[in-house]
Design an enzyme around this catalytic site. Structure first.
Site, PDB file in Angstrom:
ATOM      1  N   VAL A 179      -5.746   0.093   2.581  1.00 59.07           N
ATOM      2  CA  VAL A 179      -5.597  -1.324   2.487  1.00 59.07           C
ATOM      3  C   VAL A 179      -7.041  -1.792   1.522  1.00 59.07           C
ATOM      4  CG1 VAL A 179      -6.578  -3.790   3.600  1.00 59.07           C
ATOM      5  CG2 VAL A 179      -4.942  -2.092   4.793  1.00 59.07           C
ATOM      6  N   LYS A 190      -5.278  -2.584  13.853  1.00 59.36           N
ATOM      7  CA  LYS A 190      -4.445  -1.788  14.591  1.00 59.36           C
ATOM      8  C   LYS A 190      -5.106  -1.734  16.035  1.00 59.36           C
ATOM      9  CE  LYS A 190      -3.216   1.112  10.551  1.00 59.36           C
ATOM     10  NZ  LYS A 190      -4.187   0.501   9.436  1.00 59.36           N
ATOM     11  N   GLU A 213       0.847  -1.048  -0.087  1.00 59.16           N
ATOM     12  CA  GLU A 213       0.039   0.108  -0.169  1.00 59.16           C
ATOM     13  C   GLU A 213       1.042   1.310   0.210  1.00 59.16           C
ATOM     14  OE1 GLU A 213      -1.138   1.950   3.924  1.00 59.16           O
ATOM     15  OE2 GLU A 213      -1.292  -0.352   4.577  1.00 59.16           O
ATOM     16  N   SER A 249     -14.227   0.428   9.201  1.00 64.28           N
ATOM     17  CA  SER A 249     -13.378   0.565   8.114  1.00 64.28           C
ATOM     18  C   SER A 249     -13.756  -0.095   6.868  1.00 64.28           C
ATOM     19  CB  SER A 249     -11.974   0.064   8.315  1.00 64.28           C
ATOM     20  OG  SER A 249     -11.131   0.156   7.132  1.00 64.28           O
ATOM     21  N   ALA A 250     -13.861   0.516   5.637  1.00 64.39           N
ATOM     22  CA  ALA A 250     -14.104  -0.278   4.383  1.00 64.39           C
ATOM     23  C   ALA A 250     -13.430  -1.295   3.994  1.00 64.39           C
ATOM     24  CB  ALA A 250     -14.000   0.833   3.144  1.00 64.39           C
TER      25      ALA A 250
END
Length: 303
Positions: free
Chosen positions: A107, A160, A25, A141-142
Site C-alpha cells: 500500500v 486487515k 498494488e 505498518s508503514a
C-alpha cells in the site's frame, strides 16, 4: 517526471486527457495468492475498473523501474515469480532502483508511485496497521505513515482483521487521516462487515467521496484519505470462524518466530489454510468491490 518512473502509454494518455485512473498494488499478486489465481484475480480487478469507466494502473518495480501501469506479460511474470519478488515498502525502493531489481508494491509504495504519476485514487484489499502486541514489538505498518503524508485516496475493506483495529484508528486520528465509511458508520474488518469501532464520517455516494477528497486537496492537506468499503454481505465471513482462525494463526506466528514484513503474508496464508480457502475467496470479492467503488469515484473526480 521522476527519472525512474515509467508510465504505460494507456495510463499516460488517460492522465493527459483527464480520464479517470485507478492505481492497484502488486503485493497481492506476488505475495497474496498462489499462481495462477493471483494473475486471474489481477486481470479481473483491472477489467472491473474498465467496466466501471476508469483506466487501471497496476503498480510495481520491475528491473529497477517504477512502473505505473503493467502489461499482461508483466502481471504474469509477477504472478509466476511469486514470493521471489521482494515485498517493497518505502525503505526498499532506493535499493531496488539502484540494483535494477524487482519489487511488488505494498500500500505504501503504491501510494508513493501513484502520486509521482499523478494518480489520485487507489483500490486495494485492506491496509496494514498497528499489529496486536505493538506496545511491545513496535510493529506498525508503514501504510499509516504514508497515509499521513501522501495525498492519495485509498479505498479498502478496512484494516486487515489480523491487526489491532482500535489502535490502528487511534494512530490514524493522531496523524489527521480522515477515515470514511462507505455506506456505514462502523469500520469494516476486512473479512467481516463490522468491527465494533466507529469511523469519522459516513458517505453514501461516489459523488460525495469525490467532493470530500477535492475539498481536502483544496485545503492544502499533505496527507491522504482512507475510505473503508465493507465486503458485500453475501461474501462476509462468520465472525466467530474468522476470529478463531486469526487467533490460531497469531499463535503459530509467535511460536515460529515470524516477525517484521513477513508477518502479514504468513498470517494471511495461515488464515486461508485454516478456513479451507474461504478467506481467499472473500478476499477476492472484497477487492473487486473496492475496485468498482474506486473507478466510480475516480470518474466523479475527473468531472
Amino acid at each position: 517526471m521522476n527519472k525512474y518512473l515509467d508510465i504505460s502509454p494507456e495510463v499516460q494518455e488517460a492522465l493527459a486527457t483527464g480520464k479517470p485512473v485507478v492505481a492497484l498494488e502488486s503485493t497481492i499478486i506476488s505475495h497474496g495468492m498462489p499462481y495462477p489465481k493471483n494473475v486471474e484475480t489481477a486481470l479481473l480487478v483491472e477489467q472491473t475498473i474498465r467496466d466501471n469507466g476508469a483506466v487501471p494502473a497496476t503498480i510495481a518495480v520491475i528491473g529497477g523501474r517504477l512502473k505505473a501501469g503493467l502489461s499482461r506479460d508483466e502481471i504474469e511474470y509477477l504472478g509466476k515469480t511469486g514470493r521471489a519478488v521482494a515485498k517493497a515498502s518505502r525503505r526498499d525502493l532506493p535499493a531496488l532502483v539502484a540494483r535494477g531489481a524487482d519489487g511488488a508494491t505494498t500500500v505504501t509504495t503504491t501510494m508513493m508511485i501513484a502520486y509521482m504519476a499523478g494518480i489520485k485514487i487507489f483500490a486495494t484489499g485492506g491496509i496494514g496497521g498497528v499489529h496486536r502486541g505493538a506496545e511491545v514489538t513496535m510493529d506498525i505498518s508503514a501504510d499509516l505513515e504514508e497515509l499521513a503524508q501522501t495525498p492519495v485516496m485509498v479505498i479498502c475493506a478496512g484494516a486487515k482483521s489480523i491487526l489491532d483495529l482500535g489502535l490502528t484508528l487511534e494512530y490514524l486520528e493522531t496523524k489527521g487521516v480522515p477515515v470514511i465509511g462507505y455506506g456505514t458508520q462502523e469500520l469494516p474488518a476486512f473479512y467481516t462487515r463490522k468491527s465494533g469501532f466507529g469511523v469519522d464520517y459516513r458517505v453514501d455516494s461516489p459523488e460525495e467521496l469525490a467532493a470530500m477528497f477535492s475539498a481536502q486537496r483544496e485545503l492544502g492537506y499533505k496527507g491522504g484519505m482512507l475510505v473503508t468499503n465493507p465486503i458485500p454481505e453475501e461474501y462476509s465471513m462468520d465472525k466467530a470462524v474468522i476470529d478463531a482462525a486469526i487467533e490460531e494463526a497469531l499463535a503459530q506466528c509467535k511460536a515460529q518466530g515470524v516477525h517484521g514484513k513477513e508477518t502479514t503474508p504468513f498470517l494471511l496464508a495461515k488464515v486461508v489454510e485454516l478456513t479451507g480457502g474461504d478467506s481467499l475467496e472473500s478476499n477476492i470479492k472484497l477487492v473487486l468491490n473496492n475496485a468498482r467503488l474506486a473507478a466510480r469515484t475516480a470518474a466523479e473526480l475527473a468531472k
